[in-house]
Scaffold this active site. Structure first.
Site, PDB file in Angstrom:
ATOM      1  N   THR A 231       4.523  -7.089  -1.931  1.00  0.00           N
ATOM      2  CA  THR A 231       4.594  -6.677  -0.521  1.00  0.00           C
ATOM      3  C   THR A 231       3.330  -5.883  -0.202  1.00  0.00           C
ATOM      4  O   THR A 231       2.821  -5.147  -1.053  1.00  0.00           O
ATOM      5  CB  THR A 231       5.859  -5.830  -0.216  1.00  0.00           C
ATOM      6  OG1 THR A 231       5.723  -4.540  -0.812  1.00  0.00           O
ATOM      7  CG2 THR A 231       7.123  -6.520  -0.709  1.00  0.00           C
ATOM      8  N   GLY A 232       2.821  -6.059   1.020  1.00  0.00           N
ATOM      9  CA  GLY A 232       1.535  -5.444   1.335  1.00  0.00           C
ATOM     10  C   GLY A 232       0.442  -6.036   0.463  1.00  0.00           C
ATOM     11  O   GLY A 232      -0.415  -5.333  -0.060  1.00  0.00           O
ATOM     12  N   GLY A 233       0.471  -7.359   0.343  1.00  0.00           N
ATOM     13  CA  GLY A 233      -0.501  -8.039  -0.519  1.00  0.00           C
ATOM     14  C   GLY A 233      -1.684  -8.614   0.229  1.00  0.00           C
ATOM     15  O   GLY A 233      -2.502  -9.340  -0.348  1.00  0.00           O
TER      16      GLY A 233
ATOM     17  N   SER B 112      -4.148  -6.923   1.835  1.00  0.00           N
ATOM     18  CA  SER B 112      -5.413  -6.176   1.776  1.00  0.00           C
ATOM     19  C   SER B 112      -5.354  -5.118   0.681  1.00  0.00           C
ATOM     20  O   SER B 112      -4.311  -4.930   0.037  1.00  0.00           O
ATOM     21  CB  SER B 112      -5.737  -5.529   3.141  1.00  0.00           C
ATOM     22  OG  SER B 112      -4.834  -4.491   3.414  1.00  0.00           O
ATOM     23  N   GLY B 113      -6.476  -4.447   0.464  1.00  0.00           N
ATOM     24  CA  GLY B 113      -6.544  -3.304  -0.434  1.00  0.00           C
ATOM     25  C   GLY B 113      -5.991  -3.548  -1.835  1.00  0.00           C
ATOM     26  O   GLY B 113      -6.307  -4.552  -2.485  1.00  0.00           O
ATOM     27  N   ILE B 114      -5.167  -2.623  -2.303  1.00  0.00           N
ATOM     28  CA  ILE B 114      -4.627  -2.653  -3.666  1.00  0.00           C
ATOM     29  C   ILE B 114      -3.766  -3.902  -3.890  1.00  0.00           C
ATOM     30  O   ILE B 114      -3.843  -4.541  -4.941  1.00  0.00           O
ATOM     31  CB  ILE B 114      -3.793  -1.361  -3.913  1.00  0.00           C
ATOM     32  CG1 ILE B 114      -4.722  -0.136  -3.940  1.00  0.00           C
ATOM     33  CG2 ILE B 114      -2.971  -1.474  -5.185  1.00  0.00           C
ATOM     34  CD1 ILE B 114      -3.996   1.209  -3.851  1.00  0.00           C
ATOM     35  N   GLY B 115      -2.955  -4.252  -2.904  1.00  0.00           N
ATOM     36  CA  GLY B 115      -2.067  -5.421  -3.044  1.00  0.00           C
ATOM     37  C   GLY B 115      -2.857  -6.710  -3.191  1.00  0.00           C
ATOM     38  O   GLY B 115      -2.550  -7.555  -4.048  1.00  0.00           O
TER      39      GLY B 115
ATOM     40  N   SER C 214       1.975   7.705  -5.169  1.00  0.00           N
ATOM     41  CA  SER C 214       0.684   8.315  -4.813  1.00  0.00           C
ATOM     42  C   SER C 214       0.536   9.639  -5.531  1.00  0.00           C
ATOM     43  O   SER C 214       1.518  10.350  -5.768  1.00  0.00           O
ATOM     44  CB  SER C 214       0.618   8.543  -3.298  1.00  0.00           C
ATOM     45  OG  SER C 214      -0.448   9.426  -2.991  1.00  0.00           O
TER      46      SER C 214
ATOM     47  N   TYR D 256       3.972  11.814   4.541  1.00  0.00           N
ATOM     48  CA  TYR D 256       3.555  10.723   3.639  1.00  0.00           C
ATOM     49  C   TYR D 256       3.867  11.099   2.189  1.00  0.00           C
ATOM     50  O   TYR D 256       4.455  10.318   1.433  1.00  0.00           O
ATOM     51  CB  TYR D 256       2.061  10.469   3.821  1.00  0.00           C
ATOM     52  CG  TYR D 256       1.452   9.532   2.797  1.00  0.00           C
ATOM     53  CD1 TYR D 256       1.580   8.154   2.928  1.00  0.00           C
ATOM     54  CD2 TYR D 256       0.741  10.030   1.705  1.00  0.00           C
ATOM     55  CE1 TYR D 256       1.030   7.295   1.983  1.00  0.00           C
ATOM     56  CE2 TYR D 256       0.187   9.178   0.760  1.00  0.00           C
ATOM     57  CZ  TYR D 256       0.326   7.814   0.902  1.00  0.00           C
ATOM     58  OH  TYR D 256      -0.221   6.970  -0.037  1.00  0.00           O
TER      59      TYR D 256
END
Ligand SMILES: NC(=O)c1ccc[n+]([C@@H]2O[C@H](COP(=O)([O-])OP(=O)(O)OC[C@H]3O[C@@H](n4cnc5c(N)ncnc54)[C@H](OP(=O)(O)O)[C@@H]3O)[C@@H](O)[C@H]2O)c1
Length: 252
Positions: free
Chosen positions: A17-19, A21-24, A142, A155
């Site tokens: 999930t959240g794949g 951009s960025g880390i994903g 995090s 957050y």
């Protein structure tokens, strides 16, 4: 960590999930490059299309909002249709909002907790029936969940909730031989600051952050991706743990 040999993850089916951009996306790329098939999610069609293009034919990109329980149900149906069962689940979708405690609104607080904590919880619940015995779940927490950093109190709380869930879900999924671990990034260079604040403020904040990290730099998304692949597939005697990838920021 040794580089992975070619085709190390051949035949593995992974949901991220959240794949988009960025880390994903970095994790999706690492796994696809090593032979896995991935299904990535995000909320923005254009970003998903670009990621799918970059990843090639072993990737499926699905528009899915981690804040919507109906959306998560639909995602589970789609994963079942595409893959049947899966070998790893990377629950990574998340957002950051920089707001001083004094001016935090109920709306932004709810948005953070819904996307970063409630969504991941129900994503694991709805996709758990599709996870094979021996598979691994990885949740993105995090460094902020153990530090008191200004502007990101809600957050940080959402990520602390996720860290706690990692332990509880690890216990509950243990009988099915599913491991649940967290990866805890420090500051990673995913343009997150540039997208959250004006350019000058982003540069200033970036310089301040670098000074606070023992390694005096941001991490690369690939450095997190390697840890995720390790936790998902190789850490076979590890569950309920949180692995820091933070230049020493939470440790020394
Ligand atoms: N970068 C860092 O320094 C850092 C440090 C510690 C932890 N993290 C965590 O790492 C994770 C990835 O962050 P990143 O830095 O790689 O940021 P990013 O580049 O903004 O990636 C976030 C991903 O999550 C997706 N996403 C956001 N909200 C979503 C929702 N409601 N439903 C579905 N997908 C959603 C985004 O898709 P859309 O663009 O379509 O919304 C995108 O694919 C997050 O959980 C973040 O909190 C990042």
């Amino acid at each position: 960590m040794e580089p992975f040999s070619k085709g190390k993850f051949s035949g593995k089916r992974v949901v991220i999930t959240g794949g988009s951009s960025g880390i994903g996306l970095a994790t999706a790329k690492l796994l696809v490059d090593e032979g896995a098939s991935v299904l990535i999610t995000g909320r923005t069609q254009a970003t998903l299309d670009a990621a799918r293009e970059q990843l090639g034919n072993n990737a499926v990109a699905v528009l899915s909002d981690a804040a919507s329980l109906t959306g998560i149900d639909e995602l589970a149906d789609r994963v079942k249709a595409e893959f049947g069962t899966i070998d790893a689940l990377f629950v990574n979708a998340g957002i950051t909002r920089y707001v001083p405690f004094e001016s935090m609104s109920e709306e932004v607080y709810d948005e953070l907790l819904t996307i970063n904590a409630k969504g991941p919880y129900f994503t694991v619940q709805k996709l758990a029936p599709l996870l094979n015995a021996g598979s691994g779940v990885v949740l993105t927490t995090s460094i902020t969940n153990v530090l008191g950093i200004p502007m990101i109190s809600a957050y940080a709380a959402s990520k602390a909730a996720l860290r706690s869930m990692t332990r509880s879900l690890a216990r509950e999924l243990l009988p099915r031989k599913i491991r649940v671990n967290a990866v805890s990034p420090g500051p990673i260079d995913t343009d997150i600051l540039e997208r959250s604040m004006p350019k000058e403020a982003a540069e200033q904040t970036g310089a301040q952050i670098r000074q606070q990290i023992p390694m005096l730099r941001f991490g690369d998304p690939v450095e997190v991706a390697k840890a995720v692949a390790f936790l998902a597939f190789e850490a076979t005697y590890t569950t309920g743990a949180e692995f820091p990838v933070d230049g020493g920021g939470s440790q020394i």
